[in-house]
Design a protein around this motif. Sequence first.
Motif, short mmCIF file in Angstrom:
data_model
loop_
_atom_site.label_atom_id
_atom_site.label_comp_id
_atom_site.label_asym_id
_atom_site.label_seq_id
_atom_site.Cartn_x
_atom_site.Cartn_y
_atom_site.Cartn_z
N THR A 58 7.45 4.11 -1.00
CA THR A 58 8.59 3.19 -0.91
C THR A 58 9.79 3.71 -1.69
O THR A 58 10.93 3.40 -1.37
N THR A 59 9.54 4.47 -2.75
CA THR A 59 10.62 4.97 -3.61
C THR A 59 10.73 6.49 -3.48
O THR A 59 11.07 7.18 -4.43
N ARG A 72 0.85 -1.20 0.00
CA ARG A 72 0.00 0.00 0.00
C ARG A 72 0.88 1.25 0.00
O ARG A 72 0.55 2.25 -0.67
N LEU A 73 1.96 1.21 0.74
CA LEU A 73 2.93 2.32 0.68
C LEU A 73 3.44 2.51 -0.75
O LEU A 73 3.58 3.65 -1.22
N ALA A 74 3.71 1.41 -1.42
CA ALA A 74 4.18 1.49 -2.80
C ALA A 74 3.14 2.15 -3.69
O ALA A 74 3.48 2.99 -4.55
N ALA A 131 4.43 2.97 12.81
CA ALA A 131 4.18 2.15 11.62
C ALA A 131 5.10 0.93 11.63
O ALA A 131 6.19 0.96 12.22
N PRO A 132 4.68 -0.16 10.97
CA PRO A 132 5.42 -1.42 11.09
C PRO A 132 6.75 -1.42 10.35
O PRO A 132 6.96 -0.66 9.40
N SER A 133 7.63 -2.30 10.79
CA SER A 133 8.89 -2.53 10.07
C SER A 133 8.56 -3.05 8.67
O SER A 133 7.66 -3.87 8.49
N ARG A 134 9.30 -2.57 7.68
CA ARG A 134 8.98 -2.91 6.30
C ARG A 134 9.82 -4.09 5.80
O ARG A 134 11.05 -4.04 5.83
N PRO A 135 9.16 -5.14 5.31
CA PRO A 135 9.90 -6.31 4.81
C PRO A 135 10.58 -6.07 3.47
O PRO A 135 11.35 -6.90 3.01
N ASP A 136 10.34 -4.90 2.86
CA ASP A 136 10.94 -4.58 1.55
C ASP A 136 12.17 -3.71 1.66
O ASP A 136 12.73 -3.31 0.64
N ALA A 187 9.97 -1.35 -6.78
CA ALA A 187 9.11 -0.22 -6.44
C ALA A 187 7.73 -0.68 -6.00
O ALA A 187 7.12 -0.09 -5.10
N ALA A 188 7.22 -1.73 -6.62
CA ALA A 188 5.88 -2.24 -6.30
C ALA A 188 5.88 -3.24 -5.15
O ALA A 188 4.81 -3.70 -4.73
N VAL A 189 7.06 -3.60 -4.63
CA VAL A 189 7.22 -4.62 -3.59
C VAL A 189 6.62 -5.95 -4.07
O VAL A 189 5.97 -6.68 -3.32
#
Length: 375
Positions: A51-52, A44-46, A81-86, A114-116
Amino acid sequence: MSDEAFRIEVREWLSRYLTDELRGTGGVGRENEAFAPRLAFARRLADGGWTTLAWPVRHGGRGASLSQQVIFHEEYARAGAPSRPDHIGTTMVGPTLMDHGTPEQQRRFLPALAAVDELWCQGYSEPGAGSDLAGLTTRARLDGDRWILNGQKVWTSLAHVADWCFVLARTAPSPVGGPRSAGLSYLLVPMRQPGITVRPIRQLTGDSEFNEVFFDDAVTTADLVVGEPGEGWKVAMGTLAYERGAATVGQQVGFQRDLDDLVAVARQTGAVDDPALRERLTRAWVDLTVLRAHTLRSLTENLPAGPSVIKLLWTRWRQGLGELAMDVLATGPCASDDVERWQRYFLFSRADTIYGGSNEIQRGIIASRVLGLPR
């Protein structure tokens, strides 16, 4: 857009999409926690272009200024906000490909990063080559249109969920009398193939986000070497530099929240009435304030060995807070959730001075690059 307007935009987006169930999940020592919801949030961030944020516009990013990057990471951390796996892909692999990758590699990988859509892990450390990375023994040989890899990596974060791994491997002997880092190549290797075995490593905390990775005639195509074959050391060092950017400021906002939470526990147990513990809590606040100031200065002035100094400061700070937490817990009863949290914090913080380049290596970098001392 002004920085203040940008801050408002970040806050509004997070308030709209961040749920209470996701707040505070993941992070160092808890990378397996709520993994699927955190991955969905990263995507969703992407979709929102977050994310970029730091990527150039020509590569599909927003081209945000350094101040805007700092603002985003501050607000992200403040919101819990949660830790990002990407993060390995978007903050390390993406910039590496922009600087060193071929146009074909960029077209293949950057959109998925970019889209994870694809997750990455890092294949650097080995059982006999951690801080002394140039001594690695994993080898790759070119056989027609493919590289064939054999060897072992260790402490590989998220290898059990990754689609790809960037692997530093020896593809040629180092020259006699020359640097041992010569002859290494930086390869992009698909993880989901018969020649790769991933074995989780159970930690003191009981979790197993780290892994051993075994390559037994694993393959990747000949065109998936980043930079020239045999010159992977330069590419690999560039990747590590990207790891310690504006996100470190957000990390320190998380540190402040940890300190605030420990102060609350100290009030609950009565530890704040102990002058020695109260002084240590105050000193932790002072040291964290200094760390933030130095980090911002390092980012804006590009200080020599700045990332190494920051690494030394934050790792010792976190270990010190873990030790202080154990002394606070010993002064009186508190909630069982707090006990579990701070025990986990203390145990995992013992590794802070080892991973990401041990503190001994960071001191060596400072000695040679800043003080001009001989190797």
